[in-house]
Write an enzyme that holds these catalytic residues in place. Structure first.
Site, PDB file in Angstrom:
ATOM      1  N   ASP A   6       0.875  -1.173   0.000  1.00 20.03           N
ATOM      2  CA  ASP A   6       0.000   0.000   0.000  1.00 20.03           C
ATOM      3  C   ASP A   6       0.910   1.221   0.000  1.00 20.03           C
ATOM      4  O   ASP A   6       1.462   1.592   1.037  1.00 20.03           O
ATOM      5  CB  ASP A   6      -0.912  -0.022   1.229  1.00 20.03           C
ATOM      6  CG  ASP A   6      -1.693   1.276   1.424  1.00 20.03           C
ATOM      7  OD1 ASP A   6      -1.700   2.112   0.501  1.00 20.03           O
ATOM      8  OD2 ASP A   6      -2.279   1.456   2.506  1.00 20.03           O
ATOM      9  N   TYR A  93     -17.329   9.342  -8.530  1.00 20.64           N
ATOM     10  CA  TYR A  93     -16.689  10.504  -9.135  1.00 20.64           C
ATOM     11  C   TYR A  93     -17.188  10.701 -10.567  1.00 20.64           C
ATOM     12  O   TYR A  93     -17.430   9.732 -11.296  1.00 20.64           O
ATOM     13  CB  TYR A  93     -15.177  10.325  -9.135  1.00 20.64           C
ATOM     14  CG  TYR A  93     -14.475  10.987  -7.976  1.00 20.64           C
ATOM     15  CD1 TYR A  93     -15.103  11.161  -6.744  1.00 20.64           C
ATOM     16  CD2 TYR A  93     -13.162  11.443  -8.100  1.00 20.64           C
ATOM     17  CE1 TYR A  93     -14.458  11.761  -5.689  1.00 20.64           C
ATOM     18  CE2 TYR A  93     -12.502  12.043  -7.050  1.00 20.64           C
ATOM     19  CZ  TYR A  93     -13.152  12.208  -5.847  1.00 20.64           C
ATOM     20  OH  TYR A  93     -12.505  12.809  -4.799  1.00 20.64           O
ATOM     21  N   ASP A 102      -6.397   4.454  -3.087  1.00 18.93           N
ATOM     22  CA  ASP A 102      -6.482   4.029  -1.688  1.00 18.93           C
ATOM     23  C   ASP A 102      -7.902   4.225  -1.161  1.00 18.93           C
ATOM     24  O   ASP A 102      -8.454   3.345  -0.482  1.00 18.93           O
ATOM     25  CB  ASP A 102      -5.455   4.770  -0.819  1.00 18.93           C
ATOM     26  CG  ASP A 102      -5.522   6.286  -0.960  1.00 18.93           C
ATOM     27  OD1 ASP A 102      -6.203   6.796  -1.886  1.00 18.93           O
ATOM     28  OD2 ASP A 102      -4.871   6.978  -0.142  1.00 18.93           O
ATOM     29  N   ASP A 122     -10.786   7.524   6.767  1.00 22.80           N
ATOM     30  CA  ASP A 122      -9.373   7.137   6.759  1.00 22.80           C
ATOM     31  C   ASP A 122      -8.559   8.328   7.242  1.00 22.80           C
ATOM     32  O   ASP A 122      -8.541   9.383   6.598  1.00 22.80           O
ATOM     33  CB  ASP A 122      -8.955   6.729   5.347  1.00 22.80           C
ATOM     34  CG  ASP A 122      -7.544   6.151   5.282  1.00 22.80           C
ATOM     35  OD1 ASP A 122      -6.779   6.302   6.261  1.00 22.80           O
ATOM     36  OD2 ASP A 122      -7.193   5.551   4.247  1.00 22.80           O
TER      37      ASP A 122
END
Length: 251
Positions: A6, A93, A102, A122
């Site tokens: 990540d 979007y 992410d 997050d």
């Protein structure tokens, strides 16, 4: 064994898992060089067979990392790509390619875990909030500076705010009384801003769904706001969960 990566704005999180998704080794590094060193050490105990990655970094950085992993470890990387729809979630979007990967992985993972409406928060270098309806429609979300960015902006753009941020990490001490030093004032003020943002997202979710939704909390600073969201499920590896959904390993 599977290498999972990540690659965020500030750090690269890595872990080694087996075929049953059990975590065998993990860590956080700041550079590709540090990642290579960490994987070299891990390779003494684990044989790498596959690699999958989600990254918000530039195409050049991703290409460099893929090249290093191929040359050093013989790994062919399966990387997350933008998608308009994945695992029952429709990207909210207007241009689906602009949603950070992410965030996309966290949204996909949360929806899989909840099977219903969810609020996904997050808290990292940046703080993100995303809203997903029960039918998988991603409503979009919000982005604001996280604690590291808030601190940095104050130190860099004010003449007399200078203190050791590392030493100040514990200055809130669970207290949000007015600070009696610059460090206390900054640390407590920044954390209160984060907590206020999170509280506003909770209220918006209630406007959308009443009480019929789940809350997922992830990121390095999640503990700073967890008590604001007593119903929240804290899932430190939420993005890795999404990564496994987006890039399954062939059996």
């Amino acid at each position: 064994m599977i290498v999972e990566l990540d690659c965020g704005n500030s750090f690269i999180k890595w872990r080694i898992i087996d075929a049953f998704s059990r975590v065998l080794s993990s860590g956080v590094v700041e550079s590709i060089e540090e990642l290579v060193h960490a994987l070299d050490e891990a390779r003494t105990s684990h044989e790498f067979a596959h690699c999958r990655m989600v990254s918000v970094r530039s195409d050049d950085e991703v290409a460099r990392l893929e090249s290093v992993l191929a040359q050093r470890f013989g790994l062919r990387v399966s990387a997350v790509r933008p998608a308009s729809c994945l695992a029952g979630v429709r990207n909210g979007y207007l241009n689906h390619e602009r949603l950070g990967l992410d965030r996309w992985m966290a949204v996909v993972a949360a929806y899989r875990l909840s099977a219903g409406a969810c609020l996904v928060l997050d808290l990292g270098t940046a703080v993100t909030a995303d809203f997903v309806d029960a039918d998988g429609e991603h409503r979009g979300g919000f982005i604001c500076p996280g604690l590291p960015l808030l601190r940095r902006q104050l130190r860099e753009h004010t003449r007399r705010i200078h203190y050791d941020a590392v030493a100040a990490n514990d200055l809130t001490g669970g207290s949000f009384a007015p600070g009696r030093s610059t460090a206390e004032a900054v640390e407590r003020g920044c954390v209160l801003m984060l907590r206020g943002f999170v509280a506003s997202q909770l209220e918006l979710a209630k406007e959308y769904w009443g009480d019929r939704f789940e809350i997922f909390l992830t990121g390095g600073d999640a503990s700073l706001v967890a008590d604001v969201l007593p119903r929240a499920k804290v899932v430190p590896d939420l993005i890795f969960t999404g990564l496994a959904i987006a890039c399954p390993i062939p059996s």
